[in-house]
Write a protein that holds these residues in place. Structure first.
Motif, mmCIF file in Angstrom:
data_model
loop_
_atom_site.group_PDB
_atom_site.id
_atom_site.type_symbol
_atom_site.label_atom_id
_atom_site.label_comp_id
_atom_site.label_asym_id
_atom_site.label_seq_id
_atom_site.Cartn_x
_atom_site.Cartn_y
_atom_site.Cartn_z
ATOM 1 N N MET A 19 0.838 -1.201 0.000
ATOM 2 C CA MET A 19 0.000 0.000 0.000
ATOM 3 C C MET A 19 0.879 1.258 0.000
ATOM 4 N N LYS A 20 0.574 2.198 -0.881
ATOM 5 C CA LYS A 20 1.382 3.432 -0.882
ATOM 6 C C LYS A 20 0.897 4.395 0.203
ATOM 7 N N ILE A 21 -0.420 4.400 0.411
ATOM 8 C CA ILE A 21 -0.946 5.208 1.519
ATOM 9 C C ILE A 21 -1.857 4.308 2.361
ATOM 10 N N GLN A 22 -1.633 4.341 3.644
ATOM 11 C CA GLN A 22 -2.487 3.585 4.569
ATOM 12 C C GLN A 22 -2.902 4.549 5.680
ATOM 13 N N ALA A 23 -4.160 4.913 5.677
ATOM 14 C CA ALA A 23 -4.651 5.853 6.694
ATOM 15 C C ALA A 23 -5.720 5.147 7.520
ATOM 16 N N ASP A 24 -5.482 5.079 8.820
ATOM 17 C CA ASP A 24 -6.428 4.394 9.702
ATOM 18 C C ASP A 24 -6.914 5.336 10.795
ATOM 19 N N ASN A 25 -8.202 5.580 10.794
ATOM 20 C CA ASN A 25 -8.876 6.327 11.874
ATOM 21 C C ASN A 25 -8.241 7.678 12.165
ATOM 22 N N LEU A 26 -7.929 8.422 11.112
ATOM 23 C CA LEU A 26 -7.298 9.730 11.297
ATOM 24 C C LEU A 26 -8.269 10.729 11.914
ATOM 25 N N SER A 85 10.091 12.407 -10.115
ATOM 26 C CA SER A 85 9.386 11.167 -10.476
ATOM 27 C C SER A 85 8.753 10.538 -9.236
ATOM 28 N N PRO A 86 7.806 11.234 -8.589
ATOM 29 C CA PRO A 86 7.313 10.779 -7.288
ATOM 30 C C PRO A 86 6.516 9.476 -7.361
ATOM 31 N N SER A 87 6.604 8.704 -6.285
ATOM 32 C CA SER A 87 5.798 7.478 -6.191
ATOM 33 C C SER A 87 4.384 7.804 -5.767
ATOM 34 N N VAL A 88 4.219 8.922 -5.072
ATOM 35 C CA VAL A 88 2.887 9.340 -4.635
ATOM 36 C C VAL A 88 2.707 10.812 -4.987
ATOM 37 N N LYS A 106 -4.699 14.487 -18.604
ATOM 38 C CA LYS A 106 -3.883 13.541 -19.388
ATOM 39 C C LYS A 106 -2.636 13.163 -18.585
ATOM 40 N N ILE A 107 -2.027 14.150 -17.959
ATOM 41 C CA ILE A 107 -0.812 13.875 -17.186
ATOM 42 C C ILE A 107 -1.127 12.990 -15.985
ATOM 43 N N ILE A 108 -2.266 13.238 -15.338
ATOM 44 C CA ILE A 108 -2.641 12.404 -14.184
ATOM 45 C C ILE A 108 -2.739 10.945 -14.628
ATOM 46 N N LEU A 109 -3.363 10.713 -15.784
ATOM 47 C CA LEU A 109 -3.509 9.338 -16.258
ATOM 48 C C LEU A 109 -2.161 8.732 -16.653
ATOM 49 N N GLU A 110 -1.274 9.535 -17.213
ATOM 50 C CA GLU A 110 0.071 9.031 -17.559
ATOM 51 C C GLU A 110 0.844 8.650 -16.297
ATOM 52 N N GLU A 111 0.695 9.444 -15.258
ATOM 53 C CA GLU A 111 1.400 9.156 -14.000
ATOM 54 C C GLU A 111 0.847 7.886 -13.357
ATOM 55 N N LYS A 112 -0.446 7.721 -13.433
ATOM 56 C CA LYS A 112 -1.086 6.502 -12.932
ATOM 57 C C LYS A 112 -0.520 5.290 -13.683
ATOM 58 N N GLU A 113 -0.433 5.428 -15.002
ATOM 59 C CA GLU A 113 0.101 4.383 -15.879
ATOM 60 C C GLU A 113 1.532 4.019 -15.457
ATOM 61 N N GLY A 150 2.586 4.005 -12.597
ATOM 62 C CA GLY A 150 2.542 3.288 -11.323
ATOM 63 C C GLY A 150 2.475 4.191 -10.112
ATOM 64 N N ALA A 151 2.405 5.512 -10.345
ATOM 65 C CA ALA A 151 2.294 6.431 -9.205
ATOM 66 C C ALA A 151 0.905 6.291 -8.568
#
Ligand code: ADP
Length: 280
Positions: free
Chosen positions: A1-8, A143-146, A166-173, A175-176
């Motif tokens: 998991m890149k982000i795990q938020a529990d009961n913030l 080149s951020p992971s998140v 378009k850039i958001i989708l490219e970044e998702k592609e 693996g971000a």
């Protein structure tokens, strides 16, 4: 998991701004975080990017506490903080230096965001849309992971909005993982793998856009038929009725069917249904 938020939980004095919020974001996932003004979106992003600490709850980004991994995240907030007296290229080179990136090619990134022919212009000459594209480019320097994007297309012209999407989708592609706040429902629907609806600091719904629509939308078919006098009439046929097939057959037998489509609830309709207030 890149982000795990529990009961913030986060409080400003007595005000409970974020109230028991939990979610996860996987690699290559876009999580759309939706809610009206004052819902708690910015406060959540501030916790995720290590600017403030949760009052309680557990939060990990890339397996660490957020303030430890700033090298590996990209942030783009509504408020522009670019160096106006520098050119687009100089702005990116400056940030590449901060990140100690050796072989940085500003040209490549600037071309990607559609600023290829404005690289050497001062930022002070840029429109809001061009500045926003540069902010996105700046968020991608390492080149951020998140990636954290707070209302990335708010107030932009359609061309710049499309470029940003378009850039958001490219970044998702690539693996971000992308945490996106927006109150643009179209954007949320087209970009997000999962959406969170937040209101008064609490999560109201958390699911895929499709599941939300199936669960909360009215299952209805709209049939446009041509009447004898040449006028068009729209018939509403419920889909979960045992007679639907028969009803449709009768319509086809008796009239000229022009088109059929299903009626889906929009995410905004669903938000109103569960919160009693609109988003847009
Ligand atoms: P959103 O980003 O969804 O508009 P915010 O996270 O900014 O929501 O705000 C959540 C709640 O916290 C709101 O009631 C807002 O008025 C309050 N709030 C936000 N920032 C502060 C602050 N610095 N001091 C006190 N209250 C704040």
């Amino acid at each position: 998991m890149k982000i795990q938020a529990d009961n913030l939980v986060f409080k400003y004095g007595d005000l409970l701004a974020v109230d028991d919020v939990s979610f996860t974001v996987k690699p290559g996932e876009v999580l759309g975080f939706l809610g009206p003004n004052g819902a708690g979106k910015s406060t959540t992003i501030k916790m995720l990017t290590g600017q403030i600490k949760p009052y309680s709850g557990h939060l990990q980004v890339l397996g660490s506490e957020p303030y430890r991994i700033k090298q590996h995240i990209g942030v783009c907030f509504e408020r522009t903080n670019l160096y106006e007296h520098m050119t687009a290229r100089e702005n990116l080179n400056f940030f590449a230096k901060l990140f100690s990136i050796k072989k940085f090619r500003a040209e490549h990134l600037l071309t990607r965001v559609g600023l290829g022919d404005r690289m050497d212009d001062k930022v002070s000459k840029f429109s809001k849309g061009l500045k926003q594209r540069l902010m996105i480019a700046r968020a991608l320097v390492n080149s951020p992971s998140v990636l954290f994007l707070d209302e990335p297309t708010d107030g932009l012209d359609p061309l710049s909005s499309e470029a940003v999407r378009k850039i958001i989708l490219e970044e998702k592609e690539r693996g971000a993982s992308i945490f996106l706040t927006t109150h643009n429902m179209f954007e949320a629907e087209t970009l997000s793998d999962n959406v969170v609806f937040i209101n008064d600091g609490k999560i109201l719904l958390y699911d895929t856009p499709l599941n939300l629509k199936l669960q909360y939308g009215s299952k209805m078919m709209l049939v446009d038929v041509e009447k004898k006098n040449g006028e068009t009439e729209q018939l509403e046929i419920p889909l979960d009725n045992p007679d639907t097939g028969l009803q449709l057959k009768e319509i086809f037998d008796s009239s000229n069917v022009l088109r059929i489509h299903s009626r889906e609830a929009s995410l905004n309709d669903i938000f109103i249904k569960v919160s009693g207030r609109g988003l847009e």
